[in-house]
Design a protein around this motif. Structure first.
Motif, PDB file in Angstrom:
ATOM      1  N   THR A  59      31.159  23.499   2.577  1.00 57.60           N
ATOM      2  CA  THR A  59      29.816  23.463   2.002  1.00 57.60           C
ATOM      3  C   THR A  59      29.966  23.264   0.503  1.00 57.60           C
ATOM      4  O   THR A  59      29.719  24.169  -0.296  1.00 57.60           O
ATOM      5  N   GLY A  60      30.373  22.067   0.119  1.00 62.85           N
ATOM      6  CA  GLY A  60      30.782  21.779  -1.242  1.00 62.85           C
ATOM      7  C   GLY A  60      29.669  21.905  -2.256  1.00 62.85           C
ATOM      8  O   GLY A  60      28.560  21.419  -2.061  1.00 62.85           O
ATOM      9  N   MET A  61      29.971  22.545  -3.377  1.00 71.41           N
ATOM     10  CA  MET A  61      29.040  22.668  -4.501  1.00 71.41           C
ATOM     11  C   MET A  61      29.723  22.125  -5.754  1.00 71.41           C
ATOM     12  O   MET A  61      30.017  20.946  -5.826  1.00 71.41           O
ATOM     13  N   GLY A  62      29.989  22.975  -6.739  1.00 68.35           N
ATOM     14  CA  GLY A  62      30.626  22.514  -7.960  1.00 68.35           C
ATOM     15  C   GLY A  62      32.032  22.015  -7.715  1.00 68.35           C
ATOM     16  O   GLY A  62      32.716  22.423  -6.768  1.00 68.35           O
ATOM     17  N   ILE A  63      32.486  21.118  -8.579  1.00 64.11           N
ATOM     18  CA  ILE A  63      33.795  20.502  -8.418  1.00 64.11           C
ATOM     19  C   ILE A  63      34.365  20.175  -9.792  1.00 64.11           C
ATOM     20  O   ILE A  63      33.630  19.836 -10.712  1.00 64.11           O
TER      21      ILE A  63
END
Length: 401
Positions: free
Chosen positions: A91-95
């Motif tokens: 559940t990707g958010m900041g990167i």
């Protein structure tokens, strides 16, 4: 897949993007973190104490991220599976893309909302191994998954290794991951004081920046709740909240100095993205904050200009044009500072490629070293302070007098 076909992925919800050169060929590739599989048909409404609220990521299936390789001709190829990215759903958010292990190639740190974070370690040829758990960044120090939002990296303790700061949800502390230099990290949030006062609030954008130019990276954290009606049923937090500044004391500790920072920290908004830049070129880093359903906030840094500084702009030739992925080391008065050029960081943010170094009372930099993504290392010596220096890859730089 080509760029003209777009990077659309059906009903996938993308949350963060970062440019990086995965194979050091001089062309910037694109990493996209995806959130959940969402359609109007599978929309979920959650109720909290009789009030409708936005559903969290656990209400939907997680989604693998996408890695697009730059073909060098204006098109991109989806190499997610071949690159070792596509088999990991999150559940990707900041990167943020960063060479955390100092081996010369760019790795990728991806926050997953209420799930284990991903740390994709680059083998140097554009293939990645997921090593978040082994490296100690999959969870916080208590072994819990957090409602992670934004991430930035910087060498806050000036030991030559890039550290990570991760913002989190209400009733969770943000996380300061200290890089131990051996491929692993330690959660030092409470020991360092880097989360003091943030526990009741939702944190989003985050920036490492030396606001007082003393040679130590401080922190700016953007705050504001996701649920726009939270004030109706929870008096322990708020939808609109003041943002926060943490001053780096120089000994591995941070102090929450938000109340002493002037009226720039007075506005209460539901903030999201944050970016830092020297907007007026006066040698002091300013802040721009993106606010949900409101105008942005522009915060001018009015700190007394008693300290010196140096800004560095890179122009790549063999490497990519902006030097994304380059490491810059500044040696001044016995202190060494490390910074890396990024493209995409924080929470859905990007704030340029010019690096900024605070120098304290020192009027000259003894050594300015650039390790380009191509592997080339170039040095300029005896550089005067209080100016913007441009380094072009492949040029011979004589000492500056």
């Amino acid at each position: 897949m080509t760029a003209s076909a777009g990077v659309g992925r059906g009903h996938k919800v993308g949350a963060g993007v970062s440019f990086l050169d995965i194979d050091r060929d001089g062309d910037l590739d694109l990493y996209v973190s995806n959130y959940v599989k969402f359609t109007y048909d599978n929309h979920v409404v959650i109720w909290e104490k009789g009030f409708p609220t936005y559903a969290g990521p656990r209400a939907y299936e997680p989604e693998p991220d996408v890695l697009f390789c730059n073909n060098g001709d204006g098109t991109f190829t989806d190499v997610s599976l071949a690159g070792g990215i596509g088999q990991h759903a999150g559940t990707g958010m900041g990167i943020v893309s960063a060479d955390f292990d100092n081996d010369g190639d760019t790795d990728v740190f991806v926050l997953n909302d209420v799930a284990a974070h991903f740390l994709f370690v680059n083998d140097g040829g554009g293939h990645f191994e997921e090593a978040g758990l082994r490296a100690g960044v999959a969870y916080n120090g208590a072994g819990d998954a957090t409602g992670s939002m934004g991430v930035d990296c910087g060498d806050y303790d000036n030991d030559g290794w890039l550290d990570f700061y991760v913002t989190s949800y209400q009733n969770q502390l943000p996380i300061l991951y200290r890089n131990l230099g051996n491929g692993t990290f330690e959660d030092v949030t409470q020991a360092s004081g880097a989360g003091a006062g943030l526990y009741p609030y939702v944190n989003w954008g985050v920036c490492f920046a030396d606001f007082d130019n003393d040679g130590h990276l401080d922190l700016f954290v953007a705050n504001g709740h996701l649920q726009d009606n939270i004030d109706l049923y929870d008096d322990t937090t708020a939808y609109e909240v003041a943002n926060a500044v943490f001053w780096n004391t120089g000994d591995g500790k941070f102090l929450n100095v938000s109340a002493q920072c002037g009226d720039g920290l007075a506005p209460k908004r539901s903030s999201r993205g944050a970016a830092v830049a020297d907007l007026d070129n006066d040698g002091r880093l300013d802040v721009v904050v993106l606010n949900s359903r409101r105008e942005p906030t522009v915060i001018r840094n009015a700190t007394a200009a008693r300290h010196h500084w140096l800004a560095v702009r890179l122009i790549g030739r063999e490497s990519n044009r902006d030097g994304v992925g380059a490491h810059v080391l500044v040696t001044c008065g016995g202190q060494r500072q490390l910074a890396e050029v990024h493209s995409g960081r924080g929470y859905q943010s990007h704030w340029g490629v010019r690096l900024h170094f605070g120098l304290g009372s020192r009027e000259r930099v003894e050594r300015l070293e650039v390790r380009w993504p191509s592997g080339r290392v170039e040095v300029r010596e005896d550089v005067p302070a209080d100016r913007i220096v441009t380094m072009t890859e492949g040029e011979t730089h004589a000492p500056t007098k």
